[in-house]
Design an enzyme around this catalytic site. Structure first.
Site, mmCIF file in Angstrom:
data_model
loop_
_atom_site.group_PDB
_atom_site.id
_atom_site.type_symbol
_atom_site.label_atom_id
_atom_site.label_comp_id
_atom_site.label_asym_id
_atom_site.label_seq_id
_atom_site.Cartn_x
_atom_site.Cartn_y
_atom_site.Cartn_z
ATOM 1 N N CYS A 10 0.833 -1.205 0.000
ATOM 2 C CA CYS A 10 0.000 0.000 0.000
ATOM 3 C C CYS A 10 0.875 1.265 0.000
ATOM 4 O O CYS A 10 2.098 1.197 0.124
ATOM 5 C CB CYS A 10 -0.913 -0.006 1.221
ATOM 6 N N CYS A 13 3.105 1.594 3.009
ATOM 7 C CA CYS A 13 4.219 0.643 2.984
ATOM 8 C C CYS A 13 5.348 1.162 2.089
ATOM 9 O O CYS A 13 6.517 1.082 2.447
ATOM 10 C CB CYS A 13 3.747 -0.717 2.493
#
Length: 76
Positions: A10, A13
């Site tokens: 994501c 991340c």
């Protein structure tokens, strides 16, 4: 030194991986950054909220994206 970023890929991340790389570069450290996206491996590391960050196998951050400065403190 090995930095592991745990998360499914994501935005948070990716940002955490970028922050970790920037922090290591600012400190002049030679690091290997590994990204773990497998949910079973993430859970095995004890991370229930992503993203997560481990340094040399020790989980330091769970469920948030720390600043570059904070990561630099963790790397020292």
């Amino acid at each position: 030194m090995k930095i592991t970023v745990y998360g499914p890929g994501c935005t948070n991340c990716v940002t955490l991986a970028d922050h970790a790389q920037a922090a290591a570069k600012e400190l002049g450290l030679d690091v290997e950054i590994e990204k773990v996206e497998d949910f079973a491996e993430i859970a095995k590391a004890g991370i229930m909220n992503t993203p997560g960050l481990a340094i040399d196998g020790q989980v330091k951050v769970k469920g948030r994206v720390p600043s570059i400065e904070k990561i630099k403190e963790l790397l020292k």
